[in-house]
Enzyme design. Structure first.
Site, PDB file in Angstrom:
ATOM      1  N   TRP A  29      -1.223 -15.415   2.119  1.00 32.01           N
ATOM      2  CA  TRP A  29      -0.784 -14.222   2.834  1.00 32.01           C
ATOM      3  C   TRP A  29      -0.594 -14.550   4.306  1.00 32.01           C
ATOM      4  O   TRP A  29      -1.428 -15.230   4.909  1.00 32.01           O
ATOM      5  CB  TRP A  29      -1.830 -13.112   2.697  1.00 32.01           C
ATOM      6  N   PHE A  64      -8.854 -12.216   0.311  1.00 33.57           N
ATOM      7  CA  PHE A  64      -9.950 -11.813  -0.579  1.00 33.57           C
ATOM      8  C   PHE A  64     -10.276 -12.922  -1.571  1.00 33.57           C
ATOM      9  O   PHE A  64     -11.440 -13.110  -1.949  1.00 33.57           O
ATOM     10  CB  PHE A  64      -9.615 -10.513  -1.319  1.00 33.57           C
ATOM     11  N   GLU A  65      -9.278 -13.709  -1.962  1.00 33.48           N
ATOM     12  CA  GLU A  65      -9.481 -14.816  -2.909  1.00 33.48           C
ATOM     13  C   GLU A  65     -10.123 -16.048  -2.263  1.00 33.48           C
ATOM     14  O   GLU A  65     -10.483 -17.002  -2.938  1.00 33.48           O
ATOM     15  CB  GLU A  65      -8.150 -15.210  -3.555  1.00 33.48           C
ATOM     16  N   CYS A  87      -5.581 -14.715   7.213  1.00 31.89           N
ATOM     17  CA  CYS A  87      -5.095 -13.831   8.281  1.00 31.89           C
ATOM     18  C   CYS A  87      -4.864 -12.454   7.690  1.00 31.89           C
ATOM     19  O   CYS A  87      -3.974 -12.290   6.837  1.00 31.89           O
ATOM     20  CB  CYS A  87      -3.792 -14.387   8.853  1.00 31.89           C
ATOM     21  N   VAL A  88      -5.684 -11.488   8.095  1.00 32.82           N
ATOM     22  CA  VAL A  88      -5.552 -10.108   7.612  1.00 32.82           C
ATOM     23  C   VAL A  88      -5.021  -9.261   8.773  1.00 32.82           C
ATOM     24  O   VAL A  88      -5.582  -9.282   9.870  1.00 32.82           O
ATOM     25  CB  VAL A  88      -6.895  -9.550   7.113  1.00 32.82           C
ATOM     26  N   ILE A  89      -3.915  -8.548   8.527  1.00 34.05           N
ATOM     27  CA  ILE A  89      -3.297  -7.749   9.585  1.00 34.05           C
ATOM     28  C   ILE A  89      -3.276  -6.289   9.165  1.00 34.05           C
ATOM     29  O   ILE A  89      -2.900  -5.972   8.026  1.00 34.05           O
ATOM     30  CB  ILE A  89      -1.863  -8.245   9.886  1.00 34.05           C
ATOM     31  N   GLU A  92      -0.920   0.317   7.017  1.00 32.99           N
ATOM     32  CA  GLU A  92      -0.948   1.775   7.223  1.00 32.99           C
ATOM     33  C   GLU A  92      -2.252   2.396   6.733  1.00 32.99           C
ATOM     34  O   GLU A  92      -2.587   3.527   7.073  1.00 32.99           O
ATOM     35  CB  GLU A  92       0.224   2.419   6.462  1.00 32.99           C
ATOM     36  N   THR A  93      -2.979   1.683   5.851  1.00 34.43           N
ATOM     37  CA  THR A  93      -4.115   2.317   5.164  1.00 34.43           C
ATOM     38  C   THR A  93      -5.421   1.590   5.480  1.00 34.43           C
ATOM     39  O   THR A  93      -5.455   0.624   6.234  1.00 34.43           O
ATOM     40  CB  THR A  93      -3.895   2.279   3.636  1.00 34.43           C
ATOM     41  N   HIS A  95      -6.960  -0.269   3.548  1.00 27.42           N
ATOM     42  CA  HIS A  95      -7.093  -1.512   2.774  1.00 27.42           C
ATOM     43  C   HIS A  95      -7.545  -2.664   3.672  1.00 27.42           C
ATOM     44  O   HIS A  95      -8.360  -3.498   3.276  1.00 27.42           O
ATOM     45  CB  HIS A  95      -5.752  -1.840   2.116  1.00 27.42           C
TER      46      HIS A  95
HETATM   47  N1  LIG Z   1      -2.872  -7.374   3.472  1.00 30.14           N
HETATM   48  C1  LIG Z   1      -3.387  -8.640   3.432  1.00 30.14           C
HETATM   49  C2  LIG Z   1      -3.954  -9.187   2.281  1.00 30.14           C
HETATM   50  N2  LIG Z   1      -4.041  -8.468   1.142  1.00 30.14           N
HETATM   51  C3  LIG Z   1      -4.272  -9.072  -0.166  1.00 30.14           C
HETATM   52  C4  LIG Z   1      -5.762  -9.326  -0.459  1.00 30.14           C
HETATM   53  O1  LIG Z   1      -6.284 -10.399   0.339  1.00 30.14           O
HETATM   54  C5  LIG Z   1      -5.931  -9.745  -1.925  1.00 30.14           C
HETATM   55  O2  LIG Z   1      -5.125 -10.891  -2.170  1.00 30.14           O
HETATM   56  C6  LIG Z   1      -5.501  -8.610  -2.872  1.00 30.14           C
HETATM   57  O3  LIG Z   1      -6.244  -7.453  -2.558  1.00 30.14           O
HETATM   58  C7  LIG Z   1      -5.733  -9.020  -4.340  1.00 30.14           C
HETATM   59  O4  LIG Z   1      -7.091  -9.331  -4.542  1.00 30.14           O
HETATM   60  N3  LIG Z   1      -4.459 -10.441   2.297  1.00 30.14           N
HETATM   61  C8  LIG Z   1      -4.418 -11.189   3.451  1.00 30.14           C
HETATM   62  O5  LIG Z   1      -4.878 -12.347   3.451  1.00 30.14           O
HETATM   63  N4  LIG Z   1      -3.865 -10.664   4.587  1.00 30.14           N
HETATM   64  C9  LIG Z   1      -3.347  -9.417   4.612  1.00 30.14           C
HETATM   65  O6  LIG Z   1      -2.853  -8.972   5.687  1.00 30.14           O
HETATM   66  C1  LIG Z   2      -4.328  -5.480   5.135  1.00 34.50           C
HETATM   67  C2  LIG Z   2      -3.652  -5.394   3.816  1.00 34.50           C
HETATM   68  O1  LIG Z   2      -4.272  -5.532   2.753  1.00 34.50           O
HETATM   69  C3  LIG Z   2      -2.255  -4.837   3.780  1.00 34.50           C
HETATM   70  O2  LIG Z   2      -1.632  -5.173   2.548  1.00 34.50           O
HETATM   71  C4  LIG Z   2      -2.407  -3.337   3.904  1.00 34.50           C
HETATM   72  O3  LIG Z   2      -1.157  -2.731   3.949  1.00 34.50           O
HETATM   73  P1  LIG Z   2      -1.107  -1.135   3.771  1.00 34.50           P
HETATM   74  O4  LIG Z   2      -2.414  -0.586   4.344  1.00 34.50           O
HETATM   75  O5  LIG Z   2       0.077  -0.689   4.594  1.00 34.50           O
HETATM   76  O6  LIG Z   2      -0.991  -0.867   2.312  1.00 34.50           O
END
Ligand SMILES: Nc1c(NC[C@H](O)[C@H](O)[C@H](O)CO)[nH]c(=O)[nH]c1=O
Ligand SMILES: CC(=O)[C@@H](O)COP(=O)(O)O
Length: 156
Positions: A29, A64-65, A87-89, A92-93, A95
């Protein structure tokens, strides 16, 4: 607002890493960011005398993996430390909150379950620009910092 490059370090303070072996688990990601983090980590390990053959890479779909990927790395590879790169960005939610918290707690748990350190190199940013700045941009490279941390923890 952060303005300093946080990734400069004094090589004389880094233990000799010549005989150490490192696992690096990389999330796909935001791969434009995670590849920059990986490059920073790999270059720093090589600069500190780690052999190229002693750097083992594994890719996973998302941050998450990283938890499961690092566990597999710890179980199957003879390494002295593992670096988890993601890298998690914010979207909108909420999540973002759950992914970040889950990865943080999961990697913390790995450090409790295994006697080999797992280093947290996961950006948790509000914007892509913040991630760009911290993966080889104007604020340095968290991958560099993670590699220095991995060497220090591997010899602890
Ligand atoms: N939104 C981002 C994600 N989302 C995916 C999760 O990490 C995971 O792969 C999914 O929930 C399935 O288990 N992952 C990132 O690394 N960065 C993001 O911004
Ligand atoms: C941070 C994430 O997991 C990303 O996929 C969330 O996106 P959204 O909140 O717009 O569904």
């Amino acid at each position: 607002m952060a303005t300093t490059n946080l990734s400069t370090y004094d090589k004389s303070t880094i233990p000799n890493a010549k005989d150490l072996r490192f696992g690096i688990v990389v999330s796909e990601w935001n791969e434009n960011i995670t590849e920059g983090l990986f490059n920073g980590a790999k270059e720093t390990l090589l600069e500190n005398n780690v052999s190229k053959d002693n750097i083992v890479r594994m890719d996973v779909p998302g941050s998450f993996e990283l938890i499961f990927g690092c566990k597999k790395m710890l179980q199957t590879e003879k390494v002295d430390a593992v670096i988890a790169i993601g890298c998690v960005i914010q979207g909108e939610t909420k999540h973002f909150d759950f992914v970040c918290e889950g990865v943080t707690q999961g990697i913390k748990d790995l450090n409790l379950q295994f006697d080999i350190p797992t280093i947290f190199c996961v950006l948790t940013d509000n914007t892509m620009q913040q991630s760009i700045d911290r993966s080889g941009g104007k604020l340095g490279n968290k991958g560099t910092e993670a590699a220095v941390t991995a060497i220090k923890m591997a010899v602890l």
